[in-house]
Structures are given as C-alpha cells and as structure tokens.
Design an enzyme around this catalytic site. Structure first.
Site, PDB file in Angstrom:
ATOM      1  N   GLY A  10      -0.185   9.268   8.732  1.00 50.40           N
ATOM      2  CA  GLY A  10       0.781   8.347   8.122  1.00 50.40           C
ATOM      3  C   GLY A  10       0.337   6.904   8.239  1.00 50.40           C
ATOM      4  O   GLY A  10       1.077   6.061   8.743  1.00 50.40           O
ATOM      5  N   SER A 141      10.064   7.235  19.960  1.00 47.30           N
ATOM      6  CA  SER A 141      10.979   6.119  19.694  1.00 47.30           C
ATOM      7  C   SER A 141      11.916   5.962  20.893  1.00 47.30           C
ATOM      8  O   SER A 141      12.158   6.929  21.627  1.00 47.30           O
ATOM      9  CB  SER A 141      11.816   6.462  18.448  1.00 47.30           C
ATOM     10  OG  SER A 141      12.922   5.608  18.341  1.00 47.30           O
ATOM     11  N   TYR A 155      16.941  12.649  13.498  1.00 40.00           N
ATOM     12  CA  TYR A 155      15.714  11.896  13.813  1.00 40.00           C
ATOM     13  C   TYR A 155      15.595  11.703  15.332  1.00 40.00           C
ATOM     14  O   TYR A 155      14.525  11.911  15.912  1.00 40.00           O
ATOM     15  CB  TYR A 155      15.774  10.559  13.084  1.00 40.00           C
ATOM     16  CG  TYR A 155      14.687   9.566  13.437  1.00 40.00           C
ATOM     17  CD1 TYR A 155      13.443   9.602  12.815  1.00 40.00           C
ATOM     18  CD2 TYR A 155      14.911   8.552  14.390  1.00 40.00           C
ATOM     19  CE1 TYR A 155      12.455   8.672  13.129  1.00 40.00           C
ATOM     20  CE2 TYR A 155      13.934   7.624  14.704  1.00 40.00           C
ATOM     21  CZ  TYR A 155      12.703   7.685  14.074  1.00 40.00           C
ATOM     22  OH  TYR A 155      11.726   6.763  14.394  1.00 40.00           O
ATOM     23  N   ILE A 187      11.075  -1.858  14.656  1.00 40.99           N
ATOM     24  CA  ILE A 187       9.859  -2.525  14.161  1.00 40.99           C
ATOM     25  C   ILE A 187      10.112  -2.954  12.713  1.00 40.99           C
ATOM     26  O   ILE A 187      10.793  -2.243  11.957  1.00 40.99           O
ATOM     27  CB  ILE A 187       8.639  -1.562  14.157  1.00 40.99           C
ATOM     28  CG1 ILE A 187       8.566  -0.728  15.452  1.00 40.99           C
ATOM     29  CG2 ILE A 187       7.343  -2.325  13.954  1.00 40.99           C
ATOM     30  CD1 ILE A 187       7.614   0.461  15.346  1.00 40.99           C
TER      31      ILE A 187
HETATM   32  N1  LIG Z   1      10.188   1.366  12.175  1.00 37.01           N
HETATM   33  C1  LIG Z   1      10.784   1.503  13.353  1.00 37.01           C
HETATM   34  O1  LIG Z   1      11.728   0.760  13.686  1.00 37.01           O
HETATM   35  C2  LIG Z   1      10.314   2.580  14.292  1.00 37.01           C
HETATM   36  C3  LIG Z   1      10.825   2.567  15.604  1.00 37.01           C
HETATM   37  C4  LIG Z   1      10.393   3.546  16.503  1.00 37.01           C
HETATM   38  C5  LIG Z   1       9.491   4.515  16.092  1.00 37.01           C
HETATM   39  N2  LIG Z   1       9.029   4.502  14.818  1.00 37.01           N
HETATM   40  C6  LIG Z   1       8.077   5.548  14.447  1.00 37.01           C
HETATM   41  O2  LIG Z   1       6.857   4.954  14.050  1.00 37.01           O
HETATM   42  C7  LIG Z   1       6.195   5.801  13.130  1.00 37.01           C
HETATM   43  C8  LIG Z   1       5.830   5.004  11.885  1.00 37.01           C
HETATM   44  O3  LIG Z   1       7.032   4.526  11.309  1.00 37.01           O
HETATM   45  P1  LIG Z   1       7.105   3.359  10.227  1.00 37.01           P
HETATM   46  O4  LIG Z   1       8.255   2.525  10.590  1.00 37.01           O
HETATM   47  O5  LIG Z   1       5.778   2.778  10.008  1.00 37.01           O
HETATM   48  O6  LIG Z   1       7.551   4.241   8.965  1.00 37.01           O
HETATM   49  P2  LIG Z   1       7.207   4.055   7.414  1.00 37.01           P
HETATM   50  O7  LIG Z   1       7.037   2.623   7.122  1.00 37.01           O
HETATM   51  O8  LIG Z   1       8.238   4.815   6.687  1.00 37.01           O
HETATM   52  O9  LIG Z   1       5.800   4.809   7.291  1.00 37.01           O
HETATM   53  C9  LIG Z   1       5.740   6.179   7.569  1.00 37.01           C
HETATM   54  C10 LIG Z   1       4.339   6.687   7.389  1.00 37.01           C
HETATM   55  O10 LIG Z   1       4.350   8.101   7.629  1.00 37.01           O
HETATM   56  C11 LIG Z   1       3.743   8.760   6.544  1.00 37.01           C
HETATM   57  N3  LIG Z   1       4.309  10.095   6.326  1.00 37.01           N
HETATM   58  C12 LIG Z   1       5.608  10.438   6.154  1.00 37.01           C
HETATM   59  N4  LIG Z   1       5.721  11.761   5.982  1.00 37.01           N
HETATM   60  C13 LIG Z   1       4.463  12.272   6.037  1.00 37.01           C
HETATM   61  C14 LIG Z   1       3.927  13.575   5.927  1.00 37.01           C
HETATM   62  N5  LIG Z   1       4.704  14.641   5.716  1.00 37.01           N
HETATM   63  N6  LIG Z   1       2.583  13.740   6.037  1.00 37.01           N
HETATM   64  C15 LIG Z   1       1.767  12.661   6.235  1.00 37.01           C
HETATM   65  N7  LIG Z   1       2.235  11.397   6.352  1.00 37.01           N
HETATM   66  C16 LIG Z   1       3.559  11.208   6.246  1.00 37.01           C
HETATM   67  C17 LIG Z   1       3.970   7.870   5.350  1.00 37.01           C
HETATM   68  O11 LIG Z   1       2.969   8.138   4.383  1.00 37.01           O
HETATM   69  P3  LIG Z   1       3.316   8.240   2.822  1.00 37.01           P
HETATM   70  O12 LIG Z   1       4.392   7.229   2.583  1.00 37.01           O
HETATM   71  O13 LIG Z   1       2.039   7.951   2.158  1.00 37.01           O
HETATM   72  O14 LIG Z   1       3.799   9.614   2.609  1.00 37.01           O
HETATM   73  C18 LIG Z   1       3.815   6.478   5.978  1.00 37.01           C
HETATM   74  O15 LIG Z   1       2.459   6.127   6.013  1.00 37.01           O
HETATM   75  C19 LIG Z   1       7.160   6.950  12.837  1.00 37.01           C
HETATM   76  O16 LIG Z   1       6.823   8.063  13.610  1.00 37.01           O
HETATM   77  C20 LIG Z   1       8.498   6.393  13.259  1.00 37.01           C
HETATM   78  O17 LIG Z   1       9.395   7.397  13.627  1.00 37.01           O
HETATM   79  C21 LIG Z   1       9.410   3.569  13.906  1.00 37.01           C
END
Ligand SMILES: NC(=O)c1ccc[n+]([C@@H]2O[C@H](COP(=O)([O-])OP(=O)(O)OC[C@H]3O[C@@H](n4cnc5c(N)ncnc54)[C@H](OP(=O)(O)O)[C@@H]3O)[C@@H](O)[C@H]2O)c1
Length: 246
Positions: A10, A141, A155, A187
């Site tokens: 991702g 998270s 989630y 984030i």
């Molecule tokens: N944002 C926050 O506040 C936050 C806080 C704590 C933890 N996190 C964790 O950090 C990680 C990244 O989150 P983010 O905020 O960067 O989310 P995001 O902006 O929505 O990006 C998610 C990424 O995951 C990929 N993805 C989703 N489903 C997939 C699948 N089935 N196979 C392969 N790739 C997949 C997406 O790729 P495509 O779009 O190309 O499919 C994208 O690159 C996640 O695990 C999230 O739970 C985020």
C-alpha cells in the site's frame, strides 16, 4: 555491495508512499505495491528512480488475494532474489455508524487488514527466515490499544489483530527476523480526507502536540526499525501519537 531491498504494501499514496521514499533516500531498491492507485504508484516510481538513483518496481496486488500476492512474490524473487525489509502498511477503513455496518463491510476490513497482512508476511517471512535475514514492520494504530470509535469498531478490532499477528510472527521467525509493530495516532493522509473540520479540531485538542502527524514523522520510526541501531528491538508494539491527554 548489493543495495538492500524493501517492500512496502500500500505505498501508492498516504503513509506508505512516505515510507518508501524514505527507504529510497537511504539507498534501498524499492517495491511499491498498490491495489487501485496505479497513476500515483507509477509517478512515485518515476520520481524515486530519478531522485535517488535506485531501482523501483511497481506491483499491483490486492494483499488479500492469494494469487496476486504469490505473483508479486515471484516477480520480486526474479528481479532481486532478496528482500531485507517488509513493511505491512496497506490498510482500509469503512467508517459508518454502528447500526448501518454490514457484515460485508466488516469482513472486507478483516480480509484486507488482517488476512492481507498475514498473507504477505507468511510468504516473505518464510523467505527471510530461510535466508536468516530480514525485518518485518507492521502498521497497526492507537485504535488497537486505547482509542476507540464506534464508527470504526471493525477497523479498531482489525488493528488489534495486527498486534496479535506481530507476536505470532515474531515467534515464528525468531531468531532471524525481527518483527515489530508501529501504532500511529492520527496522520494527515488521504484516509482522513473526509473528516469534518470540527471533528478534526476536537481530535487535535486531545493530542498533547495539538496536531495530526505528518506521514514522514511516522516513516522515520518505521525506517529506524530497519536499521542496525534497532537490532535488539523485537516483538515490540510501539505507539507514536504526539502524546495523549490524560
Ligand atoms: N491515517 C491515519 O490517521 C492512520 C492512523 C493509524 C494507522 N494508520 C494505518 O496506516 C496505514 C496507511 O494508512 P494511510 O492513512 O496512508 O491510508 P490511505 O491514505 O488510505 O492509503 C492506504 C494505502 O493502502 C493501500 N491498499 C488498500 N487496500 C489494499 C489492498 N487490498 N491491497 C494492496 N494495497 C491496498 C492503498 O493502495 P491503493 O489505493 O492503490 O489501493 C494505499 O496505498 C494503514 O494500515 C492505516 O490503518 C493510519
């Protein structure tokens, strides 16, 4: 010496794209994995190759799909025949009020966040173990630990499972592969693009630093967990959230 190789699941957008760029800037050959954001993944590959003079593959694979992940594994082995670091970053959330949550939404989240992480880790973890070298870093998270929201109940449970997976994987691949888990708070990424200004303000007020993290601030912890300086950190669950108000 051959460059080291990192796979970040991702990594087309959001946190994953910051993580992969930080590894590239540290002279790693990179594998960008994505599911839907092809254009973003390809332009990141182009940027990384030009700016950091490293090799970068872009592989479309839904991490919850056995065949696509096996295919990604074969491409990586053929191209590099090594993997030094795996970052299990890909994740989804489907935020909905609790009374309208469907079984399909719930299962989809577990399919990607939990099965997907396991699916990728098992293949690449076995490979790293055989080679007696590797690091696995899982992204969970603070929602897995003590910050709960009804609309993300599915989630939150999936992220708690990633902590449990981390312990099992660390056991399985001991003593050759360090497996750790990073638990970020909020984030600034596309995942949060639909939050209302009012809700975001309320949440920022609960953080001692009074702001969401920038992706590069989380990426630096992930990168640290791949370095020699962190060689004795294993099976650890590390939160990074700007400090939580009591
Ligand atoms: N944002 C926050 O506040 C936050 C806080 C704590 C933890 N996190 C964790 O950090 C990680 C990244 O989150 P983010 O905020 O960067 O989310 P995001 O902006 O929505 O990006 C998610 C990424 O995951 C990929 N993805 C989703 N489903 C997939 C699948 N089935 N196979 C392969 N790739 C997949 C997406 O790729 P495509 O779009 O190309 O499919 C994208 O690159 C996640 O695990 C999230 O739970 C985020």
């Amino acid at each position: 010496m051959d460059k080291k190789v990192v796979l970040v699941t991702g990594s087309s957008i959001g946190l994953g794209s910051s993580i992969i760029e930080l590894f590239a800037s540290n002279n790693y050959n990179c594998i960008i994995n994505y599911n839907t954001h092809e254009k973003e993944a390809l332009s990141l590959k182009e940027k990384i190759e030009k700016k950091y003079n490293v090799k970068c593959l872009c592989i479309k694979a839904d991490i919850s799909n056995d065949i696509e992940v096996k295919n990604m594994y074969e491409i990586i082995l053929k191209e590099f025949n090594k993997l030094d670091v795996l970052v299990n970053n890909a994740g989804i959330s489907i935020d909905t009020p609790i009374d309208v949550k469907t079984k399909n939404d719930f299962m989809k989240i577990f399919e990607v966040n939990v099965y997907g992480t396991f699916n990728v880790s098992r293949l690449f973890g076995d490979f790293m173990y055989k080679n007696k070298n590797g690091r696995i870093i899982n992204i969970s998270s603070t929602n897995a630990i003590d910050t709960y929201y009804e609309y993300s109940i599915d989630y939150d449970a999936s992220k708690a499972s990633i902590i449990n997976l981390t312990h099992n994987l660390a056991n399985m691949y001991s003593p050759y592969v360090n497996v750790n888990c990073v638990c970020p708070g909020w984030i600034n990424t596309p995942m949060n693009k639909n939050l209302s200004d009012e809700f975001k303000k309320e949440e920022e007020n609960k953080i001692l630093l009074k702001r969401f993290a920038e992706p590069n601030e989380i990426a630096s912890l992930v990168y640290f967990l791949s370095t020699n300086e962190s060689s004795y950190i294993n099976d650890s669950i590390i939160r990074i959230d700007g400090g939580k108000k009591c």
